[in-house]
Design an enzyme around this catalytic site. Structure first.
Site, short mmCIF file in Angstrom:
data_model
loop_
_atom_site.label_atom_id
_atom_site.label_comp_id
_atom_site.label_asym_id
_atom_site.label_seq_id
_atom_site.Cartn_x
_atom_site.Cartn_y
_atom_site.Cartn_z
N ASN A 13 -41.71 -48.99 22.64
CA ASN A 13 -42.96 -48.31 22.45
C ASN A 13 -43.87 -49.07 21.48
OD1 ASN A 13 -45.00 -46.48 21.72
ND2 ASN A 13 -43.84 -45.09 20.95
N LYS A 15 -46.78 -48.61 20.35
CA LYS A 15 -47.54 -47.84 19.57
C LYS A 15 -48.94 -48.54 19.51
CE LYS A 15 -43.69 -45.98 17.13
NZ LYS A 15 -43.27 -45.17 15.93
N HIS A 100 -44.33 -37.60 22.44
CA HIS A 100 -43.76 -38.45 21.21
C HIS A 100 -44.21 -37.45 19.74
CE1 HIS A 100 -43.19 -41.50 18.09
NE2 HIS A 100 -42.37 -42.18 19.02
N GLU A 102 -45.11 -38.48 16.88
CA GLU A 102 -46.42 -38.95 16.45
C GLU A 102 -47.75 -38.04 17.26
OE1 GLU A 102 -45.84 -42.94 16.53
OE2 GLU A 102 -44.21 -42.87 15.09
N GLU A 172 -35.37 -38.21 19.69
CA GLU A 172 -35.71 -38.82 18.53
C GLU A 172 -35.92 -37.92 17.25
OE1 GLU A 172 -38.06 -42.69 19.91
OE2 GLU A 172 -39.62 -41.09 19.77
N GLY A 178 -39.13 -44.89 12.36
CA GLY A 178 -40.00 -45.76 11.25
C GLY A 178 -39.37 -45.85 10.14
N SER A 218 -35.41 -45.91 14.54
CA SER A 218 -34.86 -47.03 13.84
C SER A 218 -33.66 -47.84 14.65
CB SER A 218 -34.37 -46.51 12.45
OG SER A 218 -35.44 -46.32 11.67
C1 PEP Z 1 -40.47 -44.50 18.25
O1 PEP Z 1 -41.59 -44.29 17.87
O2 PEP Z 1 -40.29 -44.06 19.41
C2 PEP Z 1 -39.40 -45.25 17.47
C3 PEP Z 1 -38.30 -44.79 17.87
O3 PEP Z 1 -39.62 -45.99 16.21
P1 PEP Z 1 -38.92 -46.80 15.49
O4 PEP Z 1 -37.91 -47.50 16.45
O5 PEP Z 1 -39.63 -47.75 14.81
O6 PEP Z 1 -38.10 -45.81 14.73
#
Ligand code: PEP
Length: 256
Positions: A13, A15, A100, A102, A172, A178, A218
């Site tokens: 992703n 973003k 997601h 966000e 997630e 992040g 992460s």
């Molecule tokens: C994401 O935004 O789907 C995500 C998992 O981000 P990150 O890997 O940066 O934690």
């Protein structure tokens, strides 16, 4: 080991990152790095809308599929700023990330709108990657499984077992996105197994066993192997590490 019935699926992703030029460089570099994986691992990248067309052309004939980061539930009309599922299909997408955290946190996404968007995605012949996950406060209050159950129930309401079998679910945990703080492999497996059981209860075992459940939060080259070794962790949804071709490729190799 993950169930051999389910091919590991690693998605990146991107973003709101990468201009068209930057996205093309990343896609071309990645294509070179993962070509030897062939079909052992399914892969997709989700660039911003502006780069979808160019990246689709750069990935033509490769083993990397294209995903979008969201879509509207209507096919067309007066919805300024939105993009529809048929438009994403036309530009070459195979997957759409839906719900997601966000989108839920900053753009008012709810389980109901997740459900409507998923309907549109399936109708357009695309595959939804539905994101669920608890916040840190919810985890600390012991509410993780309850929150994830509610998100699944609302997001997947009304679909048939045959439709469900096409879905990808991404667990997630919001506190891991992040932050550099990933769930441990055991924490991930606990929630993934719970998700699988919820799907079995609602749709039957045959359909539920076909659903790939990705872990996201992460994921990096050094923790991917341990997370992906768990029986219900069928892949990863990768944010930050997907912006560096060598890191994403290392995660793909850990899956294959
Ligand atoms: C994401 O935004 O789907 C995500 C998992 O981000 P990150 O890997 O940066 O934690």
């Amino acid at each position: 080991m993950s169930n051999p019935q389910r091919r590991p699926f690693i998605a990146g992703n991107w973003k709101m990152n990468k201009t068209v030029g930057e996205a093309l460089s990343l896609a071309r570099e990645l294509r070179g790095l993962v070509s030897m994986v062939r079909d052992r691992v399914e892969m997709a990248v989700a660039p911003p809308f502006t780069a979808l067309h160019s990246v689709a052309r750069a990935l033509e004939g490769s083993n990397i599929a294209l995903a979008a980061q969201s879509c509207h539930w209507e096919a067309f009309g007066a919805f300024t700023g939105e993009v529809s599922a048929p438009m994403l299909k036309e530009v070459g997408c195979s997957y759409v990330i839906i719900g997601h955290s966000e989108r839920r946190q900053y753009f008012g996404e709810t389980d109901e709108t997740v459900n409507r968007r998923c309907q549109a995605v399936l109708k357009a012949g695309l595959v939804p990657i539905v994101c669920v996950g608890e916040t840190l406060a919810e985890r600390e209050a012991g509410r993780t499984l309850e929150v994830v159950s509610r998100q699944l129930k609302g997001g997947l309401a009304g679909f048939s077992p045959a439709e469900l079998a096409r879905f990808v679910v991404a667990y997630e945990p919001v506190w891991a996105i992040g932050t550099g703080r990933n769930a441990t492999a055991d924490q991930a497996q606990e929630v993934h197994a719970h998700i699988r059981e919820q799907l079995v209860a609602a749709f039957g075992r045959e359909a539920a066993e076909q659903v790939r459940i990705q872990y996201g939060g992460s994921v990096k080259p050094d923790n991917a192997g341990s997370l992906l070794s768990k029986p219900d962790v069928d892949g990863a949804l990768v944010g930050g590490a997907s912006l560096k071709a060598s890191d994403f490729a290392a995660i793909v190799k850990a899956a294959g």
